[in-house]
Design an enzyme around this catalytic site. Structure first.
Site, PDB file in Angstrom:
ATOM      1  N   ARG A 131      23.943 -43.606  47.328  1.00  0.00           N
ATOM      2  CA  ARG A 131      24.033 -43.073  48.681  1.00  0.00           C
ATOM      3  C   ARG A 131      22.653 -42.791  49.289  1.00  0.00           C
ATOM      4  O   ARG A 131      22.472 -42.922  50.490  1.00  0.00           O
ATOM      5  CB  ARG A 131      24.886 -41.806  48.620  1.00  0.00           C
ATOM      6  CG  ARG A 131      25.099 -41.079  49.902  1.00  0.00           C
ATOM      7  CD  ARG A 131      25.975 -41.870  50.860  1.00  0.00           C
ATOM      8  NE  ARG A 131      26.215 -41.086  52.041  1.00  0.00           N
ATOM      9  CZ  ARG A 131      25.348 -40.970  53.046  1.00  0.00           C
ATOM     10  NH1 ARG A 131      24.219 -41.649  53.016  1.00  0.00           N
ATOM     11  NH2 ARG A 131      25.619 -40.213  54.078  1.00  0.00           N
ATOM     12  N   ARG A 140      30.022 -37.047  46.359  1.00  0.00           N
ATOM     13  CA  ARG A 140      28.673 -36.489  46.291  1.00  0.00           C
ATOM     14  C   ARG A 140      28.404 -35.623  45.060  1.00  0.00           C
ATOM     15  O   ARG A 140      27.267 -35.396  44.697  1.00  0.00           O
ATOM     16  CB  ARG A 140      28.397 -35.675  47.547  1.00  0.00           C
ATOM     17  CG  ARG A 140      27.910 -36.542  48.669  1.00  0.00           C
ATOM     18  CD  ARG A 140      27.940 -35.810  49.966  1.00  0.00           C
ATOM     19  NE  ARG A 140      29.315 -35.465  50.329  1.00  0.00           N
ATOM     20  CZ  ARG A 140      29.661 -34.873  51.447  1.00  0.00           C
ATOM     21  NH1 ARG A 140      28.757 -34.513  52.303  1.00  0.00           N
ATOM     22  NH2 ARG A 140      30.934 -34.614  51.715  1.00  0.00           N
ATOM     23  N   ASP A 186      37.319 -45.495  52.972  1.00  0.00           N
ATOM     24  CA  ASP A 186      37.634 -44.247  53.662  1.00  0.00           C
ATOM     25  C   ASP A 186      38.881 -44.449  54.505  1.00  0.00           C
ATOM     26  O   ASP A 186      39.129 -45.551  54.978  1.00  0.00           O
ATOM     27  CB  ASP A 186      36.469 -43.798  54.546  1.00  0.00           C
ATOM     28  CG  ASP A 186      36.663 -42.364  55.027  1.00  0.00           C
ATOM     29  OD1 ASP A 186      36.536 -41.448  54.201  1.00  0.00           O
ATOM     30  OD2 ASP A 186      36.998 -42.165  56.202  1.00  0.00           O
ATOM     31  N   TYR A 204      42.436 -37.713  63.865  1.00  0.00           N
ATOM     32  CA  TYR A 204      41.014 -38.035  64.067  1.00  0.00           C
ATOM     33  C   TYR A 204      40.798 -38.764  65.384  1.00  0.00           C
ATOM     34  O   TYR A 204      39.851 -38.508  66.122  1.00  0.00           O
ATOM     35  CB  TYR A 204      40.476 -38.887  62.910  1.00  0.00           C
ATOM     36  CG  TYR A 204      40.172 -38.064  61.678  1.00  0.00           C
ATOM     37  CD1 TYR A 204      38.972 -37.371  61.569  1.00  0.00           C
ATOM     38  CD2 TYR A 204      41.076 -37.967  60.636  1.00  0.00           C
ATOM     39  CE1 TYR A 204      38.689 -36.601  60.451  1.00  0.00           C
ATOM     40  CE2 TYR A 204      40.809 -37.203  59.519  1.00  0.00           C
ATOM     41  CZ  TYR A 204      39.617 -36.519  59.429  1.00  0.00           C
ATOM     42  OH  TYR A 204      39.343 -35.764  58.332  1.00  0.00           O
ATOM     43  N   ARG A 246      39.185 -38.230  45.634  1.00  0.00           N
ATOM     44  CA  ARG A 246      37.758 -38.253  45.973  1.00  0.00           C
ATOM     45  C   ARG A 246      36.896 -38.204  44.714  1.00  0.00           C
ATOM     46  O   ARG A 246      35.853 -37.557  44.692  1.00  0.00           O
ATOM     47  CB  ARG A 246      37.395 -37.077  46.894  1.00  0.00           C
ATOM     48  CG  ARG A 246      38.333 -36.881  48.062  1.00  0.00           C
ATOM     49  CD  ARG A 246      38.254 -38.000  49.055  1.00  0.00           C
ATOM     50  NE  ARG A 246      36.961 -38.091  49.685  1.00  0.00           N
ATOM     51  CZ  ARG A 246      36.617 -37.473  50.808  1.00  0.00           C
ATOM     52  NH1 ARG A 246      37.501 -36.739  51.436  1.00  0.00           N
ATOM     53  NH2 ARG A 246      35.434 -37.630  51.327  1.00  0.00           N
TER      54      ARG A 246
HETATM   55  O1  CP3 Z   1      38.621 -40.876  46.228  1.00  0.00           O
HETATM   56  C1  CP3 Z   1      37.640 -41.631  46.175  1.00  0.00           C
HETATM   57  O2  CP3 Z   1      36.728 -41.476  45.370  1.00  0.00           O
HETATM   58  C2  CP3 Z   1      37.643 -42.870  47.061  1.00  0.00           C
HETATM   59  C3  CP3 Z   1      37.018 -42.769  48.309  1.00  0.00           C
HETATM   60  C4  CP3 Z   1      37.541 -41.891  49.446  1.00  0.00           C
HETATM   61  C5  CP3 Z   1      36.645 -41.428  50.451  1.00  0.00           C
HETATM   62  N1  CP3 Z   1      37.393 -40.847  51.425  1.00  0.00           N
HETATM   63  C6  CP3 Z   1      35.190 -41.622  50.434  1.00  0.00           C
HETATM   64  C7  CP3 Z   1      34.345 -40.745  51.274  1.00  0.00           C
HETATM   65  C8  CP3 Z   1      38.822 -41.484  49.804  1.00  0.00           C
HETATM   66  C9  CP3 Z   1      40.134 -41.669  49.064  1.00  0.00           C
HETATM   67  C10 CP3 Z   1      38.725 -40.843  51.065  1.00  0.00           C
HETATM   68  C11 CP3 Z   1      39.890 -40.331  51.805  1.00  0.00           C
HETATM   69  C12 CP3 Z   1      39.658 -39.512  53.010  1.00  0.00           C
HETATM   70  N2  CP3 Z   1      38.673 -39.627  53.938  1.00  0.00           N
HETATM   71  C13 CP3 Z   1      40.551 -38.509  53.447  1.00  0.00           C
HETATM   72  C14 CP3 Z   1      41.828 -38.139  52.762  1.00  0.00           C
HETATM   73  C15 CP3 Z   1      41.584 -37.271  51.589  1.00  0.00           C
HETATM   74  C16 CP3 Z   1      41.290 -35.866  51.945  1.00  0.00           C
HETATM   75  O3  CP3 Z   1      40.242 -35.385  51.505  1.00  0.00           O
HETATM   76  O4  CP3 Z   1      42.123 -35.274  52.618  1.00  0.00           O
HETATM   77  C17 CP3 Z   1      40.046 -37.979  54.639  1.00  0.00           C
HETATM   78  C18 CP3 Z   1      40.645 -36.874  55.457  1.00  0.00           C
HETATM   79  C19 CP3 Z   1      38.862 -38.699  54.948  1.00  0.00           C
HETATM   80  C20 CP3 Z   1      37.999 -38.559  56.137  1.00  0.00           C
HETATM   81  C21 CP3 Z   1      36.615 -38.246  55.754  1.00  0.00           C
HETATM   82  N3  CP3 Z   1      35.700 -39.146  55.276  1.00  0.00           N
HETATM   83  C22 CP3 Z   1      35.968 -36.982  55.819  1.00  0.00           C
HETATM   84  C23 CP3 Z   1      36.622 -35.713  56.309  1.00  0.00           C
HETATM   85  C24 CP3 Z   1      34.662 -37.162  55.370  1.00  0.00           C
HETATM   86  C25 CP3 Z   1      33.511 -36.200  55.364  1.00  0.00           C
HETATM   87  C26 CP3 Z   1      33.678 -35.027  54.524  1.00  0.00           C
HETATM   88  C27 CP3 Z   1      33.648 -35.335  53.040  1.00  0.00           C
HETATM   89  O5  CP3 Z   1      34.647 -35.024  52.393  1.00  0.00           O
HETATM   90  O6  CP3 Z   1      32.658 -35.866  52.556  1.00  0.00           O
HETATM   91  C28 CP3 Z   1      34.521 -38.512  54.990  1.00  0.00           C
HETATM   92  C29 CP3 Z   1      33.321 -39.146  54.410  1.00  0.00           C
HETATM   93  C30 CP3 Z   1      33.487 -39.642  53.015  1.00  0.00           C
HETATM   94  N4  CP3 Z   1      34.530 -40.403  52.581  1.00  0.00           N
HETATM   95  C31 CP3 Z   1      32.566 -39.479  51.944  1.00  0.00           C
HETATM   96  C32 CP3 Z   1      33.099 -40.166  50.858  1.00  0.00           C
HETATM   97  C33 CP3 Z   1      32.481 -40.356  49.499  1.00  0.00           C
HETATM   98  C34 CP3 Z   1      31.235 -38.723  51.985  1.00  0.00           C
HETATM   99  C35 CP3 Z   1      30.215 -39.568  52.652  1.00  0.00           C
HETATM  100  C36 CP3 Z   1      28.805 -39.139  52.325  1.00  0.00           C
HETATM  101  O7  CP3 Z   1      28.340 -39.428  51.217  1.00  0.00           O
HETATM  102  O8  CP3 Z   1      28.177 -38.586  53.221  1.00  0.00           O
END
Ligand code: CP3
Length: 650
Positions: free
Chosen positions: A345, A336, A381, A458, A332
């Protein structure tokens, strides 16, 4: 009709104008031509009466027995159709009498007129532009919604925002769908139009409903021109009849250029004629690329480049070869906590960032440059493959992703749409291609997907979860349905990852983030076969990192499922875990993400500890034990990257 002085005379001056009217096709063509345009008008939808109108009959029954307090009518055609159905069982008189005792709400003049035909006056009329926002604000001002039984007549696409807003105000909502939109019976013309737009044969595209947008994009995706059509829409004039339609465009990564002053077909065409040429000129001259894309060089240059990439420390670590320093990237890493992420964003919803390849590519590349990490991970994502299944994936709420229609029964599984991955997720492939060309520093690019279990969690829970109660209940009570879901997810995930490799991903990571909620027996029986199937389907030579958290008791089984590198969270001792896994496999991890909130010397102590535990063995990729947290100080992240490089240099 006098023209306002600021607006030029409406004249398309030969521009090619596409529109998607069905009922009003003839009028549309003649209006476009009257204003000097070349018209292409093809139907994008067909109105299908629902085969069984249970909801309409149920509405009548509840209405007649006094079980409805408030009825919201969204469309005129829908009101008439609702009555046509109900009048097959009840008399109009009965129904009208019952409705007179209910608070009736009409969204704008059309349902008002339809109710008037029945001899009813709407108690409340919603002002323009008649979206769910106006409905909610008008209602909040004039009626108490808490515990009220509210019927919502729907026509076309169900309005989830409205339903959610009503429920949030305590209403007990009963949806009454009467019609739905479907693709036209004969899809050839719409497909041809989609391909023509994608090829650059349109100057102006006009939408008069959100269903037209949905259907056009759906067919474009199915025809393999999804990314092109989205890109073209950024170069040509896109007119939208009103906010609902614009919202639908934005969810597909398309920004409309204008909405007419009045949401009417005639106004839309006339304004397009008046402003089209100017908008077109502006958009074409502003087309400065966000990322300077190097032209693909000749074949030799490409070959030299890919062999350089194969020698990158991260690629060598995946093969457990000696490296000049320990490679590091962070799960990640584009998120943010990073100001440059927040800047993009602020202007775009998360899904739009994913769906616009140049935005996703920009975030991916600038993150690598800012942090100095050894890999880019494509901005996307893990839940994106659920989008085309039609389960209502949303990222809008504050509690992370939400799935409006969770999948828990065999019928739910049957209802999932089966859209080919390459078409529906082509925007990820396109983003990968842009990043691949832009990474001048020859940095490896990681593609990724959610592992079947984590995706299923999910899909079944409908969002994030603590106990995975619904997921495990399904697993324990209805194994055949569980296996169906996992089979489907394994197939889609494998396809999705292969798509990413074809587009240029060098390494893959499979995120099984939540698998630690299972014990070993359940993992072996309900998860392992599917994860194994995904990993086994990957093309040879592309390393796979297999990641999970709370996997202390599952590591050996994860290894059995596959992967060249196993991800470790901070709850395990790296030395012990690697010993258990065996040194013929790589490991990735495993700094506690919260360690980055400590002072630099403490971060350094912990990073050194991890390097020490790896004992200089080849096959370590430094990373956090899980994703970076939103409040993490950026300078600490950069310091970590630098110190790992320094401390591990050999
Ligand atoms: O790593 C990176 O920089 C690449 C992008 C990436 C995102 N999600 C962008 C994202 C990656 C590799 C993921 C993987 C992801 N997404 C996982 C596996 C990794 C982990 O943390 O276990 C999971 C479970 C998700 C599902 C998901 N997507 C959640 C739980 C959330 C919300 C909570 C959070 O962590 O922000 C997202 C949204 C998300 N995915 C955001 C980003 C940058 C935030 C969106 C925003 O700006 O509001």
């Amino acid at each position: 009709m006098g023209l306002s002085t600021e607006e030029p005379a409406p004249d398309f001056a030969g521009l090619r104008v596409f529109a998607f009217e069905s009922r009003m096709a003839v009028e549309t063509v003649s209006l476009i031509e009257r204003f000097g345009g070349r018209a292409a008008v093809v139907p994008a939808m067909r109105e299908v009466p629902l085969q069984d109108n249970h909801a309409a009959f149920e509405f009548a029954a509840r209405l007649l027995s006094g079980k409805i307090d408030l009825a919201i009518f969204l469309t005129g055609v829908g009101v008439r159709e609702l009555f046509r159905v109900m009048e097959t069982r009840y008399t109009r008189e009965q129904l009208v009498k019952a409705l007179a005792g209910v608070v009736t709400v009409a969204r704008g003049p059309k349902p008002v007129a339809a109710l008037r035909e029945l001899g009813l006056a709407a108690r409340l009329t919603i002002p323009e532009p008649n979206t769910w926002r106006e409905i909610l604000s008008s209602l909040s001002k004039s009626v108490q919604l808490d515990a009220k039984r509210v019927a919502v007549q729907e026509y076309g696409i169900s309005n989830h925002d409205l339903i959610a807003g009503l429920e949030a105000r305590g209403a007990l909502v009963f949806e009454v769908p009467v019609y739905r939109w479907s693709l036209p019976e004969e899809r050839g013309p719409l497909r041809t139009a989609a391909c023509a737009i994608a090829k650059g044969e349109a100057d102006v595209v006009l939408f008069t409903s959100s269903a037209q947008v949905t259907n056009l994009i759906q067919l474009a995706d199915a025809a393999g021109v999804g990314p092109e059509i989205r890109r073209r829409m950024r170069e040509i004039v896109v007119g939208s009849i009103g906010p609902v339609c614009s919202q639908e465009l934005r969810t597909h990564g398309i920004e409309p250029d204008f909405e007419p002053a009045h949401p009417k077909l005639g106004h839309l065409i006339k304004e397009a004629a008046a402003r089209g040429a100017k908008i077109l000129q502006q958009k074409r001259s502003q087309r400065a690329a966000i990322i300077e894309v190097r032209q693909p060089g000749d074949a030799t240059a490409n070959r030299i480049e890919s062999s350089l990439l194969a020698e990158h420390p991260l690629m060598r670590a995946c093969r457990r070869e000696p490296v000049p320093y320990t490679p590091i990237w962070l799960m990640r890493q584009a998120g943010r906590y990073l100001p440059q992420y927040r800047r993009v964003r602020d202007r775009h919803p998360f899904l739009e960032m994913c769906r616009q390849p140049d935005l996703a590519a920009e975030v991916t590349v600038t993150t690598v440059e800012r942090l100095g990490v050894d890999a880019a991970i494509i901005f996307a994502d893990i839940l994106l493959p659920l989008l085309p299944m039609g389960v209502g994936l949303k990222y809008e709420g504050g509690d992370g992703p939400m799935i409006e229609r969770p999948v828990r029964t065999e019928a739910d599984v049957q209802n999932l749409l089966d859209v080919p991955v390459a078409e529906s997720l082509g925007f990820v492939a396109e983003a990968i291609r842009i990043v691949r060309r832009a990474l001048s520093k020859r940095t490896p690019l990681i593609g990724f997907a959610g592992a079947p279990f984590t995706l299923a969690s999910y899909l079944v829970e409908g969002g994030s979860s603590r106990q995975y109660q619904a997921t495990k209940t399904l697993m324990y009570t209805d194994p055949p349905v569980w296996h169906q879901i996992m089979e489907l997810l394994a197939r889609i995930t494998a396809e999705y990852l292969k798509l990413q490799v074809e587009a240029g991903a060098d390494v893959l990571q499979l995120f099984d983030s939540w698998v630690g909620s299972l014990g070993p027996d359940d993992y072996r029986r309900f998860v392992l076969p599917y994860t194994r199937r995904v990993i086994a389907a990957m093309p040879p030579g592309v390393p796979v990192i297999h990641f999970g958290t709370v996997t202390g008791t599952l590591l050996e089984l994860m290894r059995e499922a596959g992967g060249d590198v196993i991800g470790l969270d901070w709850r395990v001792d790296l030395a012990e875990a690697w010993h258990r896994l065996g040194y013929d496999i790589g490991v990735q991890g495993n700094l506690d993400p919260v360690a980055l909130f400590a002072e630099i010397p403490e971060i350094k102590r912990r990073a050194r500890e991890i390097l020490d535990r790896a004992g200089g063995r080849p096959g370590l990729i430094f990373n956090l034990g899980h994703g970076i947290l939103p409040e993490t100080p950026v300078d600490h992240v950069i310091a970590l990257v630098d110190m790992v490089h320094e401390m591990s240099a050999r």
